[in-house]
Design an enzyme around this catalytic site. Structure first.
Site, short mmCIF file in Angstrom:
data_model
loop_
_atom_site.label_atom_id
_atom_site.label_comp_id
_atom_site.label_asym_id
_atom_site.label_seq_id
_atom_site.Cartn_x
_atom_site.Cartn_y
_atom_site.Cartn_z
CG LEU A 263 -2.11 0.91 1.30
CD1 LEU A 263 -3.05 0.64 0.13
CD2 LEU A 263 -2.85 0.71 2.62
CG ASP A 264 1.42 3.59 -3.63
OD1 ASP A 264 2.16 2.60 -3.73
OD2 ASP A 264 0.86 4.13 -4.60
N PRO A 265 2.97 4.65 0.40
CG PRO A 265 5.27 5.05 0.62
CD PRO A 265 4.24 4.48 -0.33
#
Length: 334
Positions: free
Chosen positions: A64-66
């Site tokens: 999950l992207d930052p």
């Protein structure tokens, strides 16, 4: 020869310094449903949770992207055998789009490329969202972790190099408008694996003729598990070890939407040894398989998860099996 005098301060231990005691790792089995905070990578979140639980083995179920928040299932021990199931499952997101503005990355990290006034009707916005329902072809963004000749696409993008990407077939199962006001559009998206919501945002903006980029993203569901079951990292850090352990979901939570079968004690033992079992079951690509709990005092857990299987022509064929120690850990749960 006389002894050399050494000052007492040199040989006296430094009693004021705390002694660090390294606690042993534990063989934990199950799933921690984390509500990942903004700005933290999935791997950083995994390592923090692994240390908190002192788990011997842990893994996540897809990044999950930052810049995204929300549900990140983290697998401990035996649950890592089923992480791919979660990776392949449908996902659900709440996404916030900034209409009228495009960026170099399709999200807030990039530089603004175009900025135009937004003058849209509700009907136009609804039609644009509806246009992407169902199976569609989506071109992966350059700012992604997809590999080209062993190197992530975002590395090429940072060098100003554009790599040709083939469209991928994905499915948007649901796309609802949660709110819309001038340049801000918030949508609820349920989609197949491999869907880039950033690209979907850009495509919606392109369809509307004004452009758009993603300003916020929150994952709210992953397969059969949802954000309502998740716990924040901050809350985990404030808990005692016993409180944290109580939040570990069973190993089979990631496959809880599969059909299941309960084997007899004899068949369960043979299944765990990798043997096929002849059962009157319809064909199935994936099934949860259980055996009876041999501990008669445990009424709250009458069956034990053994692993997964598929059914072909009346035969139950093992796919992923738990080890004897992993099976035993379920029996010994308090």
């Amino acid at each position: 020869m006389s002894a050399v005098s050494v000052p007492e301060s040199v040989i006296t231990p430094e009693a004021d310094k705390p002694v660090r005691v390294k606690l042993p790792r534990r063989a934990l089995h199950g799933v921690v449903l984390l509500d990942k905070p903004l700005g933290l990578s999935s791997n950083d979140a995994l390592q923090k949770v692994k240390r908190l639980f002192r788990a011997e083995k842990a893994g996540h179920t897809g990044t999950l992207d930052p810049l995204a928040t929300g549900l990140l299932p983290l697998c401990l021990g035996a649950a890592t055998k089923f992480s791919q199931v979660s990776l392949d499952s449908d996902k659900r997101y709440t996404a916030t789009l900034r209409l009228g503005q495009t960026t170099t990355t399709g999200d807030l990290e990039g530089q603004v490329v175009t900025d135009v006034p937004v003058n849209l009707t509700r009907e136009a916005v609804e039609a644009a969202c509806a246009a992407f329902l169902g199976p569609i072809d989506q071109v992966p963004p350059m700012h992604s972790a997809l590999k080209h000749e062993g190197k992530a696409l975002y590395e090429y993008a940072r060098q100003g190099i554009e790599i040709a990407r083939e469209p991928r077939r994905i499915t948007i199962h649901q796309l609802d408008i949660l709110s819309w006001q001038n340049e801000t559009l918030v949508i609820d998206v349920r989609c197949s694996k491999g869907t880039y919501i950033r690209t979907l945002a850009e495509d919606i903006g392109r369809h509307l003729g004004c452009g758009a980029h993603l300003t916020a993203l929150r994952r709210t569901a992953c397969g059969p598990v949802a954000i309502g079951q998740a716990v924040t990292l901050e809350a985990l850090q404030a808990m005692t070890e016993a409180e944290r352990d109580a939040l570990i979901c069973p190993v089979d939570v990631l496959v809880s939407d599969w059909p299941d079968v309960l084997l007899s004690h004899e068949d369960a033992g043979r299944f765990l040894s990798g043997m096929r079992r002849r059962l009157e079951l319809p064909d199935a690509l994936a099934m949860r398989v259980y055996g009876p709990n041999p501990t008669l005092t445990r009424e709250q857990r009458p069956r034990i998860f053994l692993g997964s299987a598929h059914v072909t022509a009346g035969e139950l064929i093992p796919s992923r099996l738990l080890s004897p120690a992993e099976v035993q850990s379920q029996i010994l749960l308090p």
